[in-house]
Motif scaffolding. Structure first.
Motif, PDB file in Angstrom:
ATOM      1  N   VAL A 148      18.200-104.726  -8.896  1.00 32.35           N
ATOM      2  CA  VAL A 148      19.074-104.055  -9.870  1.00 32.35           C
ATOM      3  C   VAL A 148      18.540-102.647 -10.071  1.00 32.35           C
ATOM      4  CG1 VAL A 148      19.955-104.037 -12.240  1.00 32.35           C
ATOM      5  CG2 VAL A 148      19.642-106.213 -11.046  1.00 32.35           C
ATOM      6  N   SER A 149      19.417-101.669 -10.034  1.00 27.32           N
ATOM      7  CA  SER A 149      19.017-100.282 -10.219  1.00 27.32           C
ATOM      8  C   SER A 149      20.011 -99.573 -11.122  1.00 27.32           C
ATOM      9  CB  SER A 149      18.925 -99.561  -8.878  1.00 27.32           C
ATOM     10  OG  SER A 149      20.223 -99.424  -8.310  1.00 27.32           O
ATOM     11  N   ARG A 150      19.592 -98.444 -11.598  1.00 30.70           N
ATOM     12  CA  ARG A 150      20.461 -97.588 -12.424  1.00 30.70           C
ATOM     13  C   ARG A 150      20.526 -96.250 -11.691  1.00 30.70           C
ATOM     14  NH1 ARG A 150      21.928 -97.402 -17.972  1.00 30.70           N
ATOM     15  NH2 ARG A 150      22.466 -95.296 -18.689  1.00 30.70           N
ATOM     16  N   ALA A 151      21.693 -95.900 -11.258  1.00 26.18           N
ATOM     17  CA  ALA A 151      21.847 -94.666 -10.475  1.00 26.18           C
ATOM     18  C   ALA A 151      23.232 -94.083 -10.732  1.00 26.18           C
ATOM     19  CB  ALA A 151      21.635 -94.929  -8.992  1.00 26.18           C
ATOM     20  N   THR A 152      23.399 -92.858 -10.304  1.00 32.29           N
ATOM     21  CA  THR A 152      24.670 -92.148 -10.484  1.00 32.29           C
ATOM     22  C   THR A 152      25.376 -92.052  -9.147  1.00 32.29           C
ATOM     23  OG1 THR A 152      23.731 -90.865 -12.302  1.00 32.29           O
ATOM     24  CG2 THR A 152      25.744 -90.030 -11.275  1.00 32.29           C
ATOM     25  N   GLY A 153      26.587 -92.608  -9.128  1.00 37.95           N
ATOM     26  CA  GLY A 153      27.396 -92.551  -7.915  1.00 37.95           C
ATOM     27  C   GLY A 153      28.616 -91.661  -8.124  1.00 37.95           C
ATOM     28  N   THR A 154      29.616 -91.857  -7.277  1.00 37.93           N
ATOM     29  CA  THR A 154      30.822 -91.024  -7.356  1.00 37.93           C
ATOM     30  C   THR A 154      31.647 -91.344  -8.590  1.00 37.93           C
ATOM     31  OG1 THR A 154      31.983 -92.649  -6.005  1.00 37.93           O
ATOM     32  CG2 THR A 154      30.935 -90.811  -4.862  1.00 37.93           C
ATOM     33  N   LEU A 155      31.468 -92.555  -9.136  1.00 34.81           N
ATOM     34  CA  LEU A 155      32.240 -92.935 -10.329  1.00 34.81           C
ATOM     35  C   LEU A 155      31.440 -92.771 -11.620  1.00 34.81           C
ATOM     36  CD1 LEU A 155      33.996 -96.154  -8.993  1.00 34.81           C
ATOM     37  CD2 LEU A 155      34.902 -93.832  -9.134  1.00 34.81           C
ATOM     38  N   GLY A 156      30.213 -92.308 -11.505  1.00 31.98           N
ATOM     39  CA  GLY A 156      29.376 -92.101 -12.684  1.00 31.98           C
ATOM     40  C   GLY A 156      28.130 -92.957 -12.654  1.00 31.98           C
TER      41      GLY A 156
END
Length: 560
Positions: A148-156
């Motif tokens: 599980v990670s927390r990252a910023t993609g194209t949708l936020g």
């Protein structure tokens, strides 16, 4: 001391007490308690609520991440997804499946990519075939890990669960990324923590309400007084207790000392630095009888006892609260002072009577002289004057030559006059001698001893069988450091059964109040000064009292 014309704070009714200048420690006690308890409770609840709600938000976030990872693993394990990688256009098969899973699970996106991170599914169809954004695919593609990670993609920014896709031979052929946007996670966490914050707010309101009730209750308990007023009353009470002339001793229901003032310490002979509070009364004052008062709950007034070396008169009362005995208080006053005061008042009354008798006697003699002069019998008037002058001169000469102390001489001269007015012949033995002057305390002792013995002798002589020829004889002498006084009368004497009790305080053969003090005082004074008083039969037929005292004379000044 002149009393103040202003009443003290404790003397005024509660509603009429002046309001002092408001300082921080003189604010309303009710307001202080309410704010203190309320803010303390609010701080504790806010701190605890912040911790619990923060922990709850973390748990919600972790659960969302675990949910995303579980969905990703389910997608990665679907046979149709694995088989699609063998086709020429995997996106055609994978995209509908991923979108269906996304809609059913409520995820923001379900993205399936190959080993080069090329998308085969995406909520935005135009982005199929593009590389996955976030830079956190290496663990799944290279190391084959699920995480599980927390990252910023194209949708936020999102909480993402990533897991690799394995083929039948155990090779990583792609990965699945399921994400829940951070604002969704935050809203879910806020929804779960809202109830917690609501409960915290409710408890704070209830806490302030309870603090207000507590402040009201405490205000009633302390009779509406402010803390600084209670402190002032406590200081006033302590000053009063320590300044009054009576000894005060209080115990609780267990018999332990809770209050003792300076006068009580003096009676007991206890120094100021000796700790008495908390000590059992049985060990400090075994004969206090306060334990009996605690047991029976009965009041005792004007009881006589010894406190240390002091004879005292004691009052004992229980402390009763709502029918329960909570303690007891004893007050002591010196019996010696009471006796001395009674003797002083009696002596003053006697002196007044003596002066009145002298005034009456001399008034009669003046009238006699005036009558003789008016009748022209001058020689007889002069003879009467010379006779009275000679008698007075003889008494004065005898006392001045035989008594070295002028105060005692004056006392004896007054007793001679008083006896003559009572019709009693008072003789002073011609061999009497007091060669040394007395100390100030010795003068008081001798006046008390001689005065009481002569008064009792005159009364006995007047009320005896020889009242018409009442006679009293006085003899005194100093033998070294001792002084001997002997007084005898021709009265009825003392009955044998009363010979021992006659020196006991309160015992008397006379009728009336305030009797039985004179001989008891004489006996006590003799004992205090190293002597004693004895009773024997008089040569005159009545009683003979002999008193011996020590160290009453002052020492002669050394020669220069």
């Amino acid at each position: 001391m002149t009393p103040s014309r202003f009443p003290s704070l404790s003397d005024l009714p509660l509603g009429q007490r002046p309001r002092a200048k408001r300082r921080w420690y003189k604010r309303s006690f009710r307001l202080q308690v309410m704010l203190l308890v309320g803010f303390l409770l609010a701080t504790m609840l806010l701190a605890q609520g912040a911790y619990l709600n923060h922990r709850k938000a973390d748990i919600v976030s972790e659960q969302m991440g675990e949910r995303a990872l579980a969905v990703a693993k389910s997608v990665a394990g679907m046979p149709s997804i694995v088989a699609a990688f063998e086709t020429d256009d995997p996106a055609r098969i994978i995209q509908p499946l991923a979108e269906r899973v996304r809609q059913e699970t409520g995820a923001r996106y379900v993205v399936v990519g190959n080993a080069q991170s090329i998308r085969y599914s995406h909520p935005v169809a135009e982005r199929l075939g593009e590389r996955m954004v976030g830079g956190d695919n290496e663990q799944a593609l290279i190391h084959g890990q699920s995480y599980v990670s927390r990252a910023t993609g194209t949708l936020g920014t999102a909480m993402r669960g990533k897991t690799p896709i394995w083929d039948e031979e155990g090779n990583v052929i792609g990965l699945v990324s399921v994400g829940f946007l951070a604002d969704r996670v935050a809203s879910d966490a806020a929804r779960y923590t809202l109830l917690g914050w609501s409960l915290v707010g409710l408890m704070i309101v209830l806490g302030f309400a309870g603090a207000y009730w507590l402040s009201q209750h405490l205000k009633r308990v302390i009779l509406g007084l402010e803390p600084y007023e209670i402190a002032r009353l406590a200081m006033e009470k302590e000053a009063i207790l320590q300044s009054i002339h009576e000894g005060i001793l209080a115990v609780n229901r267990e018999g332990q000392i809770t209050l003792v003032n300076q006068q009580a310490r003096r009676f007991m002979g206890v120094p100021d630095d000796h700790v008495l509070l908390g000590q059992p009364i049985r060990e400090v004052v075994p004969n206090s009888r306060l334990l009996e008062v605690l047991k029976r709950g009965e009041q005792e007034f004007d009881q006589q006892m010894w406190l240390g070396d002091h004879p005292v008169v004691v009052n004992r009362v229980p402390i009763v609260d709502e029918g329960e005995i909570e303690g007891a208080v004893a007050t002591f006053r010196s019996r010696r002072e009471i006796i001395d005061l009674s003797e002083a008042l009696t002596q003053a009354s006697r002196d007044v009577d003596m002066l009145r008798a002298q005034a009456h006697e001399f008034s009669n003699k003046l009238y006699t002289i005036s009558g003789l002069l008016q009748l022209g019998r001058v020689e007889e008037a002069l003879k009467l004057i010379h006779q009275e002058s000679e008698r007075a001169q003889q008494q004065m000469s005898f006392l001045m030559s035989r008594v070295a102390d002028t105060v005692l001489s004056g006392t004896l001269l007054g007793k001679l006059t008083r006896a003559r007015e009572l019709g009693v012949t008072l003789e002073i033995d011609e061999h009497s001698l007091l060669s040394k002057p007395l100390t100030p305390s010795g003068q008081e002792v001798m006046m008390s001893v001689v005065g009481n013995l002569l008064d009792n002798a005159c009364f006995a002589a007047r009320s005896g069988p020889n009242a018409q020829s009442a006679k009293v004889r006085l003899f005194f002498t100093d033998l070294g450091e001792q002084v001997l006084v002997e007084v005898e009368d021709n009265g009825a004497g003392v009955a044998p059964e009363h010979a021992e009790a006659i020196f006991t305080e309160g015992f008397s053969t006379k009728r009336g109040k305030h009797q039985g003090l004179g001989l008891a005082l004489v006996s006590r004074l003799c004992q205090q000064h190293g002597g004693a008083v004895t009773l024997e039969e008089s040569e005159l037929g009545g009683a003979c009292f002999t008193a011996v005292l020590d160290a009453l004379s002052s020492k002669p000044a050394p020669a220069l």
